[in-house]
Design a protein around this motif. Structure first.
Motif, PDB file in Angstrom:
ATOM      1  N   GLN A 185      -8.621  -5.465   5.673  1.00 41.49           N
ATOM      2  CA  GLN A 185      -7.885  -4.574   6.563  1.00 41.49           C
ATOM      3  C   GLN A 185      -6.370  -4.754   6.472  1.00 41.49           C
ATOM      4  O   GLN A 185      -5.618  -3.978   7.072  1.00 41.49           O
ATOM      5  N   LEU A 186      -5.935  -5.763   5.738  1.00 41.43           N
ATOM      6  CA  LEU A 186      -4.502  -6.023   5.642  1.00 41.43           C
ATOM      7  C   LEU A 186      -3.803  -4.939   4.830  1.00 41.43           C
ATOM      8  O   LEU A 186      -4.258  -4.550   3.753  1.00 41.43           O
ATOM      9  N   ASP A 187      -2.681  -4.469   5.355  1.00 38.76           N
ATOM     10  CA  ASP A 187      -1.873  -3.466   4.660  1.00 38.76           C
ATOM     11  C   ASP A 187      -0.787  -4.104   3.808  1.00 38.76           C
ATOM     12  O   ASP A 187      -0.280  -3.470   2.870  1.00 38.76           O
ATOM     13  N   LEU A 202      -3.326 -13.601  -2.452  1.00 41.04           N
ATOM     14  CA  LEU A 202      -3.904 -12.701  -1.459  1.00 41.04           C
ATOM     15  C   LEU A 202      -3.541 -11.251  -1.751  1.00 41.04           C
ATOM     16  O   LEU A 202      -4.398 -10.364  -1.741  1.00 41.04           O
ATOM     17  N   ALA A 203      -2.260 -10.997  -1.999  1.00 44.34           N
ATOM     18  CA  ALA A 203      -1.811  -9.619  -2.234  1.00 44.34           C
ATOM     19  C   ALA A 203      -2.450  -9.039  -3.495  1.00 44.34           C
ATOM     20  O   ALA A 203      -2.861  -7.865  -3.517  1.00 44.34           O
ATOM     21  N   PHE A 204      -2.546  -9.854  -4.535  1.00 45.74           N
ATOM     22  CA  PHE A 204      -3.169  -9.372  -5.778  1.00 45.74           C
ATOM     23  C   PHE A 204      -4.650  -9.074  -5.564  1.00 45.74           C
ATOM     24  O   PHE A 204      -5.159  -8.028  -5.980  1.00 45.74           O
ATOM     25  N   GLY A 205      -5.342 -10.005  -4.891  1.00 44.85           N
ATOM     26  CA  GLY A 205      -6.774  -9.815  -4.667  1.00 44.85           C
ATOM     27  C   GLY A 205      -7.083  -8.636  -3.770  1.00 44.85           C
ATOM     28  O   GLY A 205      -8.111  -7.963  -3.935  1.00 44.85           O
ATOM     29  N   LEU A 206      -6.205  -8.361  -2.810  1.00 46.15           N
ATOM     30  CA  LEU A 206      -6.415  -7.260  -1.873  1.00 46.15           C
ATOM     31  C   LEU A 206      -5.770  -5.961  -2.348  1.00 46.15           C
ATOM     32  O   LEU A 206      -5.933  -4.927  -1.694  1.00 46.15           O
ATOM     33  N   ASP A 207      -5.025  -6.042  -3.456  1.00 46.48           N
ATOM     34  CA  ASP A 207      -4.314  -4.878  -3.997  1.00 46.48           C
ATOM     35  C   ASP A 207      -3.421  -4.243  -2.933  1.00 46.48           C
ATOM     36  O   ASP A 207      -3.455  -3.034  -2.695  1.00 46.48           O
ATOM     37  N   CYS A 208      -2.620  -5.094  -2.279  1.00 47.23           N
ATOM     38  CA  CYS A 208      -1.707  -4.590  -1.256  1.00 47.23           C
ATOM     39  C   CYS A 208      -0.287  -5.080  -1.565  1.00 47.23           C
ATOM     40  O   CYS A 208      -0.106  -6.024  -2.340  1.00 47.23           O
ATOM     41  N   PRO A 209       0.728  -4.467  -0.986  1.00 43.91           N
ATOM     42  CA  PRO A 209       2.109  -4.865  -1.266  1.00 43.91           C
ATOM     43  C   PRO A 209       2.416  -6.271  -0.758  1.00 43.91           C
ATOM     44  O   PRO A 209       1.828  -6.750   0.206  1.00 43.91           O
ATOM     45  N   LEU A 210       3.390  -6.903  -1.421  1.00 37.35           N
ATOM     46  CA  LEU A 210       3.870  -8.224  -1.036  1.00 37.35           C
ATOM     47  C   LEU A 210       5.352  -8.113  -0.700  1.00 37.35           C
ATOM     48  O   LEU A 210       6.100  -7.374  -1.348  1.00 37.35           O
ATOM     49  N   LEU A 211       5.780  -8.858   0.321  1.00 37.49           N
ATOM     50  CA  LEU A 211       7.184  -8.885   0.710  1.00 37.49           C
ATOM     51  C   LEU A 211       7.659 -10.327   0.836  1.00 37.49           C
ATOM     52  O   LEU A 211       6.964 -11.170   1.406  1.00 37.49           O
TER      53      LEU A 211
END
Length: 232
Positions: free
Chosen positions: A61-63, A87-96
């Motif tokens: 659910q993480l954006d 985490l960001a790579f595995g979830l395919d979500c943006p990283l900041l």
């Protein structure tokens, strides 16, 4: 649009994780924070699991994911960056990546209503990581670039005389110039960067479209030589 943003930090002696949730009901942030010198590797993921479980949010659910990108402890920055990138790579979500110094400024502003803040972290080797900020109604404006320098060389911008120092760098108080000491009636050297403030700053940046692919976001060390050997 609802937002679930996870932030984590291991840039200092502290270790922390926070989950910021925005929806029609408002914005809330759940956080964990511990002083864990030399235990970041063991404590960071359990903290992440704890805030997700408390919020009843699954990783899917993480954006977006955010981390304290530095400056700070070289080892801690690499640990946090590795976990956040994974985490960001595995979830395919943006990283900041969020500035540890800006997060310290937001903490000082929110907790003590400070307006002119110098954030400084002990960089070892007789130096500090430092930046200056103007704070008003949760808006943080940089007044100088982040730098690594000897405390005695710090110069404050503008004519303000109500500066407050925040961060471990002010354990080196006696090494700052007389001018800085006169313009800084108070310093708080016990505050550490926290994922909670990083989550708020990351949400701001996410809304501005600054999230990037995981492999493009790297720690910021400031010092070019990240490995230092004691002279023989």
């Amino acid at each position: 649009m609802p937002l679930h943003l996870l932030a984590l930090d291991a840039s200092s002696s502290a270790c922390s994780a926070a989950l910021l949730r925005q929806d029609d009901a408002g914005t809330a942030c759940l956080a964990r924070f511990e002083m864990t010198p030399r235990a970041h590797t063991r404590r960071l993921m359990p903290m992440v699991d704890a805030v997700l479980a408390e919020a009843q949010v699954s990783p899917s659910q993480l954006d977006a994911v955010a981390f304290g990108r530095g400056p700070g402890s070289f080892t801690g920055l690499r640990i946090a960056a590795g976990v956040a990138q994974g985490l960001a790579f595995g979830l395919d979500c943006p990283l900041l990546g969020v500035s540890t110094l800006e997060a310290l400024a937001l903490q000082g502003h929110r907790r003590y209503h400070l307006r002119h803040i110098v954030t400084a972290l002990d960089a070892r080797m007789g130096e500090v990581y430092v930046a200056t900020w103007h704070c008003l109604k949760d808006t943080i404006t940089a007044m100088s670039a982040e730098a690594v320098l000897a405390p005695e060389t710090l110069r404050l911008p503008g004519d303000e005389t109500d500066w407050v120092g925040v961060g471990s760098g002010f354990t080196l108080w006696e090494q700052f110039s007389t001018e800085v000491q006169l313009n800084m009636p108070q310093s708080l050297n016990d505050l550490e960067p926290r994922a909670e403030e990083m989550a708020w700053l990351a949400a701001r940046d996410f809304a501005a479209g600054l999230g990037r692919a995981a492999h493009l976001v790297q720690p910021v060390y400031l010092r070019n030589d990240v490995a230092w050997k004691k002279p023989a």
